[in-house]
Structures are given as C-alpha cells and as structure tokens.
Write an enzyme that holds these catalytic residues in place. Structure first.
Site, PDB file in Angstrom:
ATOM      1  N   HIS A  17       0.825  -1.211   0.000  1.00  0.00           N
ATOM      2  CA  HIS A  17       0.000   0.000   0.000  1.00  0.00           C
ATOM      3  C   HIS A  17       0.863   1.266   0.000  1.00  0.00           C
ATOM      4  CE1 HIS A  17      -3.896  -1.948   0.178  1.00  0.00           C
ATOM      5  NE2 HIS A  17      -3.294  -2.871   0.913  1.00  0.00           N
ATOM      6  N   THR A  18       1.986   1.172  -0.689  1.00  0.00           N
ATOM      7  CA  THR A  18       2.844   2.341  -0.882  1.00  0.00           C
ATOM      8  C   THR A  18       2.940   2.726  -2.360  1.00  0.00           C
ATOM      9  OG1 THR A  18       4.697   0.804  -0.929  1.00  0.00           O
ATOM     10  CG2 THR A  18       4.348   1.995   1.124  1.00  0.00           C
ATOM     11  N   ASP A  19       2.622   1.786  -3.268  1.00  0.00           N
ATOM     12  CA  ASP A  19       2.896   2.074  -4.693  1.00  0.00           C
ATOM     13  C   ASP A  19       2.016   3.197  -5.235  1.00  0.00           C
ATOM     14  OD1 ASP A  19       0.601   0.414  -4.792  1.00  0.00           O
ATOM     15  OD2 ASP A  19       1.345  -0.819  -6.458  1.00  0.00           O
ATOM     16  N   GLY A 105      -6.508 -15.389  -6.998  1.00  0.00           N
ATOM     17  CA  GLY A 105      -7.077 -14.576  -5.910  1.00  0.00           C
ATOM     18  C   GLY A 105      -6.352 -14.740  -4.589  1.00  0.00           C
ATOM     19  N   GLY A 107      -3.392 -13.253  -3.810  1.00  0.00           N
ATOM     20  CA  GLY A 107      -2.471 -12.156  -3.530  1.00  0.00           C
ATOM     21  C   GLY A 107      -1.118 -12.344  -4.201  1.00  0.00           C
ATOM     22  N   LEU A 108      -1.047 -13.212  -5.216  1.00  0.00           N
ATOM     23  CA  LEU A 108       0.219 -13.412  -5.937  1.00  0.00           C
ATOM     24  C   LEU A 108       0.129 -12.841  -7.353  1.00  0.00           C
ATOM     25  CD1 LEU A 108       1.155 -17.003  -4.714  1.00  0.00           C
ATOM     26  CD2 LEU A 108       1.836 -14.802  -3.763  1.00  0.00           C
ATOM     27  N   SER A 111      -3.932 -11.773 -11.659  1.00  0.00           N
ATOM     28  CA  SER A 111      -4.559 -10.916 -12.681  1.00  0.00           C
ATOM     29  C   SER A 111      -3.491 -10.153 -13.462  1.00  0.00           C
ATOM     30  CB  SER A 111      -5.596  -9.965 -12.063  1.00  0.00           C
ATOM     31  OG  SER A 111      -5.002  -9.122 -11.112  1.00  0.00           O
ATOM     32  N   ASP A 151       2.476  -4.668  -9.307  1.00  0.00           N
ATOM     33  CA  ASP A 151       2.294  -6.060  -9.746  1.00  0.00           C
ATOM     34  C   ASP A 151       2.712  -6.233 -11.192  1.00  0.00           C
ATOM     35  OD1 ASP A 151       1.146  -6.038  -7.278  1.00  0.00           O
ATOM     36  OD2 ASP A 151      -0.906  -6.352  -7.970  1.00  0.00           O
ATOM     37  N   TYR A 200      -9.984  -1.682  -0.575  1.00  0.00           N
ATOM     38  CA  TYR A 200      -8.777  -1.130  -1.221  1.00  0.00           C
ATOM     39  C   TYR A 200      -9.015   0.312  -1.664  1.00  0.00           C
ATOM     40  CZ  TYR A 200      -4.719  -1.048  -4.417  1.00  0.00           C
ATOM     41  OH  TYR A 200      -3.535  -0.745  -5.061  1.00  0.00           O
TER      42      TYR A 200
END
Ligand code: GLA
Length: 339
Positions: A17-19, A105, A107-108, A111, A151, A200
C-alpha cells in the site's frame, strides 16, 4: 503461427500500500505464472480457453467496456484489448489457451500475470515499464480498482535471483540480489478474495485525504504525520511513511546480507498493516504470529493488498515449514512457436 507468452506472478517481500502514493516496494517475480498461447486468425474475435474455467471467453477486438464481459476473468483480457487499441495497435482476432500455475485470488498477482501474458501474446511491444503501464491501465479498466504499478512491473521486469527495489514515483527498478542464506516461502491463508468490492478503494482515498493535509506521503516525515488531526487518516499515513522507510532499509539489509534485520522489518511491516492500515484479517494475523514464532524464520508478514490471501516468510536456508518455496525469477517473455 502460435505465439506463446508467459508472465510470472509476484510476491511482495515488503512495501505494501505504498505504490499508489509514489512510494517504495520490494517484490520479486515468481517461478510460477501464466502462459497464453495464441494463434492470430482472420477474425475480429479473440477466443480464449482457460484451464481454470470450462467457459471460454470471446472478446471482440472493438470491445469498449470490459466490465460487461463474462466470465469475469476475461475482463482482464478485454481490458488489455481496449488498452492495446488505444495505444495504436491493430489487434487481430484468433484463438488460444490460458494455463496457469498460480493460485487465483491469493495475492500473488494472478490478474497482472494474465494481463501481461495476454498483452505480449496479442503483440504488445516496448520496454518492461511500457508494457506494465499498459497492463496497469487494463487492470484499472477491467476491475475498477485503482491499483498501483507494482504487480505489473514486477511481472515484466523480474530478474532471476533478485528482489526488485521499485521507486513508484521515479518508476525505476533496481535489482537487489537475494543472499544465499535466505529462502522465501509463501503460505496461503486459505482466505481468497478479489480486490473488487474490497476496502482497497477506501484505503487509497484515505491516503489521498492525508496527502491533502501534509503533502505527498512520499515526501512526508514521521513528524508531519503526527500533525494530521483525524486519527484514522493519521494512522493510514503513518503506515505509508514508515513502510517507505522500512523498504529502503530492507533493501540495504538484503545488500549487506543482514538477514535478522531484514526479518525484523517484515515483522514491523505486518504490525503496521494490521494496526495502522487495517488490511489484515484474524486468519492472516494467526498465520503470521505462528510463523514469527517458528525456528529458522527471520520474519513473516501478509503480502499484497491483504483482506486475505498469502503470507510471505523469509527463512534460513533449509528451514522446513509448510508452504510454497519460491525463487526470484526472470520477467515475462514471448516467443513464436512453429505450427
Ligand atoms: C494490489 C495492487 C498493487 C498494490 C498492492 C498493495 O496488489 O494491485 O498495486 O497496491 O495491492 O501493496
């Protein structure tokens, strides 16, 4: 002609949550990912079958609104088609298949891997950054989630054996070799989720409101954060500002092979995501606590957006813990197969 494009998923070692506020992140591309094999044909429909779903996706090359497409995973394909077109590509229809070794789904970044592999299979050219930026726009269009660049850029710019220190403001990627004594293990909490409909969007909005008070969070110091009157916004900003510091320190700890220090930073990151950013879950907290009490584990934290998904642990080489041992790998690639 068959074009085969492959994109890895990613695991983020530290910097969540920094990008999207121009901060620092330290992910690595995984040794598992998604492959798209595509044969262009004289048609205006892109038809793809996924090994994860019996329903095929048929997307017109003049698609306008990806959010209307079924099945839902095909929205990412449609998002890529829209973005390629608006970047000036003349996209051919055709048929193809999608296979993946990534859990979906979890978290890797399954998508992002789908977007990047699709973009390359459909002919995207350009640098790792350009392909990542196109795919990030595709993700935002397809999902409505205002994600950052991490990502997609980790997927396109991966370097074997290295974590990637990404400056999301300057958009630079600095590979940092992972020392021999350290192994990375990904542990699935079993709670899977989609970012669509998750908080999010609210978290990102909180960061923007905090920045309205103290200026860009990337430039803020801890002292600035304490000036924010609203308690919730202050905690959100505190996470971002302290996480940026931790990422810089973590990259330094990797470079000097200070594995204890690296592990301590992961533990602190989890606490900050849990208490200040509030994106953990009881299941993730229990998993991370257990990992952090296990001999041989330098440190563990939730990884990615949170709200479920995976934990990442960095462990002393040879430590046996349940989970998927992963290796930092090269980024996405494309080739033409005969036939
Ligand atoms: C998701 C988003 C990324 C990033 C992470 C949290 O994976 O796609 O851009 O914001 O969450 O670090």
């Amino acid at each position: 002609m068959i074009i085969e494009a492959y994109s890895p998923g990613r695991v983020n070692l530290i910097g969540d949550h920094t990008d999207y506020s121009g901060g620092l992140v330290l992910p690595m591309a995984l040794d598992t990912g998604t492959t798209v094999r595509f044969s262009p044909l004289p048609t205006t429909t892109v038809t793809l079958r996924s090994d994860a779903d019996p329903a095929p996706a048929a997307i017109e090359t003049d698609v306008v609104d990806p959010t209307t497409i079924q099945p839902a995973w095909a929205r990412y394909v449609a998002g890529v088609v829209v973005e390629l077109r608006s970047a000036g590509y003349d996209i051919s229809g055709g048929t193809g298949s999608i296979t993946t070794t990534l859990p979906l789904g979890a978290g890797l970044s399954s998508s992002a891997a789908l977007e990047v592999a699709t973009a390359l299979a459909l002919g995207a050219l350009g640098s790792a950054l350009e392909v990542a930026q196109l795919c990030r726009r595709a993700e935002q269009l397809a999902s409505g989630v205002p994600c950052g660049i991490m990502d997609q850029l980790a997927a396109t710019a991966g370097v074997q054996g290295c974590a990637l220190l990404i400056d999301c403001r300057l958009l630079t990627v600095d590979p940092v070799r992972i020392p021999d004594g350290l192994e990375v293990v990904v542990i699935d909490s079993g709670e899977h989720r989609a970012l669509v409909g998750s908080p999010y969007v609210e978290r990102r909005a909180d960061c923007e409101r905090a920045a309205d008070v103290i200026g860009p969070l990337r430039d803020a110091a801890r002292g600035d954060v304490e000036r924010i009157p609203d308690d919730r916004l202050r905690r959100r900003a505190r996470h971002v500002v302290s996480e940026n510091e931790r990422v810089a320190e973590a990259a330094d700890a990797l470079r000097t092979a200070d594995l204890q220090r690296f592990g301590r930073l992961l533990r602190e990151s989890h606490r900050s995501l849990r208490d200040d950013f509030e994106v953990s879950t009881p299941a993730l907290d229990a998993l991370v606590d257990e990992l952090n009490c296990t001999t041989g584990v330098f440190g563990a934290r939730l990884t990615g957006a949170g709200f479920g998904g995976c934990a990442v642990a960095v462990v002393e080489r040879g430590t046996v813990i349940a989970g998927r041992r992963v290796h930092a790998s090269a980024g996405a690639r494309v080739r033409e197969l005969k036939g």
